[in-house]
Scaffold this active site. Structure first.
Site, PDB file in Angstrom:
ATOM      1  N   GLU A   1      -1.108  -4.262   9.112  1.00  0.00           N
ATOM      2  CA  GLU A   1      -2.330  -4.115   9.921  1.00  0.00           C
ATOM      3  C   GLU A   1      -2.159  -4.791  11.280  1.00  0.00           C
ATOM      4  OE1 GLU A   1      -6.467  -2.584   9.705  1.00  0.00           O
ATOM      5  OE2 GLU A   1      -4.476  -2.077   8.966  1.00  0.00           O
TER       6      GLU A   1
ATOM      7  N   MET B   1       0.823  -1.207   0.000  1.00  0.00           N
ATOM      8  CA  MET B   1       0.000   0.000   0.000  1.00  0.00           C
ATOM      9  C   MET B   1       0.861   1.263   0.000  1.00  0.00           C
ATOM     10  SD  MET B   1      -2.939  -1.002  -0.521  1.00  0.00           S
ATOM     11  CE  MET B   1      -3.529   0.679  -0.555  1.00  0.00           C
TER      12      MET B   1
ATOM     13  N   LYS C   1       1.013  -0.234  14.853  1.00  0.00           N
ATOM     14  CA  LYS C   1       0.503   1.040  14.349  1.00  0.00           C
ATOM     15  C   LYS C   1       0.480   2.087  15.464  1.00  0.00           C
ATOM     16  CE  LYS C   1      -2.454  -0.286  10.427  1.00  0.00           C
ATOM     17  NZ  LYS C   1      -1.810   0.511   9.364  1.00  0.00           N
TER      18      LYS C   1
ATOM     19  N   SER D   1      -7.203  -0.613   7.448  1.00  0.00           N
ATOM     20  CA  SER D   1      -8.406  -1.111   6.774  1.00  0.00           C
ATOM     21  C   SER D   1      -9.533  -1.392   7.751  1.00  0.00           C
ATOM     22  CB  SER D   1      -8.076  -2.390   5.994  1.00  0.00           C
ATOM     23  OG  SER D   1      -7.663  -3.423   6.876  1.00  0.00           O
TER      24      SER D   1
ATOM     25  N   HIS E   1      -8.813   5.085   3.756  1.00  0.00           N
ATOM     26  CA  HIS E   1      -8.641   3.701   3.320  1.00  0.00           C
ATOM     27  C   HIS E   1      -8.492   3.685   1.797  1.00  0.00           C
ATOM     28  CE1 HIS E   1     -10.257  -0.699   3.362  1.00  0.00           C
ATOM     29  NE2 HIS E   1      -8.973  -0.620   3.073  1.00  0.00           N
TER      30      HIS E   1
END
Length: 287
Positions: free
Chosen positions: A92, A17, A97, A119, A140
């Protein structure tokens, strides 16, 4: 800062991403500082981002008259300090994070919006780790980010007007269409898509239909562009399994737990397009 155009963004995380978001920004003339903890990953990212830019130009995803932005890669998160907007795009993992967001929040000056590309982790949860929760929101992006024009923007309970205005201005400059939603586990797209993929895998595991037949039916009968299982390979089966576990934990719904076929593939290292094999065999490992 409110509503201003961004000349430089920082993207933290040079995975799938992060590379996609970087290519999108560069193709729209925005300079990018791309941060990762691995020099090898950054070297690989540079090569792939160049490929993505060429593909985006071929597909007409970028304005023909637009000069490409400048890419800077770095191992130091301190180099995000001068960016107008910072986008976190790491794996994720909620605890990871949170640690990264705390570090970024301590690095950038007040007034610089922080975006998480999660997400499905609630923005309110990540906001506990930052110094200025009013400057944090979720965006997102979908994969491939430079081709998919719609993005889901998640406004947390504490997200302020200035941050929202700056983030929407950036997305406008990137040529994205936006839908702003309220904060919740999985938001809208992941809450709908990820359980559907999980059920598709269960159908295959039960022997009801093959991978190809499931995708063909979803495409031909229900209009899904690629089919859920080919989409899973694009997301990355490890990323999908992590997102499903987070969704199960935060909703208390155990049916969202990744099914056995999905977890088997992750254990085997068959993670989708990025490893050359997932629900489909792509013949070679993709960088």
């Amino acid at each position: 800062m409110a509503g201003s155009a961004s000349d430089t963004i920082a993207v933290v995380g040079a995975g799938v991403m992060g590379r996609n978001i970087t290519a999108l920004a560069l193709g729209r003339g925005v300079d990018v500082v791309l941060v990762d903890v691995s020099g090898d990953v950054l070297e690989s990212a540079r090569a792939e981002i160049a490929q993505l830019l060429r593909h985006g130009q071929f597909m007409g995803a970028f304005p023909a008259s637009q000069a490409t932005g400048t890419l800077t890669t770095t191992l130091s998160s301190g180099d995000v300090a001068d960016a107008d907007v910072v986008i976190e795009a790491i794996t994720e993992d909620a605890s990871l994070k949170a640690r990264v967001m705390a570090e970024l929040s301590a690095t950038v000056p007040a007034g610089v919006p922080l975006i998480t590309n999660t997400s499905g982790i609630p923005i309110a949860e990540l906001a506990k780790s930052v110094q200025r929760p009013a400057e944090l929101a979720g965006v997102h992006f979908m994969n491939p980010s430079y081709l998919i024009e719609m993005v889901e923007v998640v406004r947390g309970p504490q997200t302020g007007e200035d941050a929202m205005a700056a983030i929407l201005a950036l997305l406008g400059r990137l040529g994205r269409k936006t839908v702003v939603v309220r904060d919740a586990p999985g938001f809208v797209t992941s809450r709908l898509l990820h359980p559907m993929i999980n059920e598709a895998a269960r159908i295959v595991a039960a022997g009801t239909a093959s991978v190809e037949d499931v995708d063909q039916l979803m495409h031909g009968c229900l209009g899904h562009p690629t089919g859920p299982l080919r989409t899973a390979d694009l997301i990355g089966l490890d990323n999908l399994a992590d997102a499903l576990r987070l969704l199960a934990e935060r909703t208390g719904n155990s049916t969202f737990e990744p099914c056995e076929l999905l977890t088997e593939k992750v254990r085997a290292g068959d993670l989708g397009r990025k490893t050359g094999r997932g629900f489909y065999n792509y013949g070679e490992v993709l960088s």
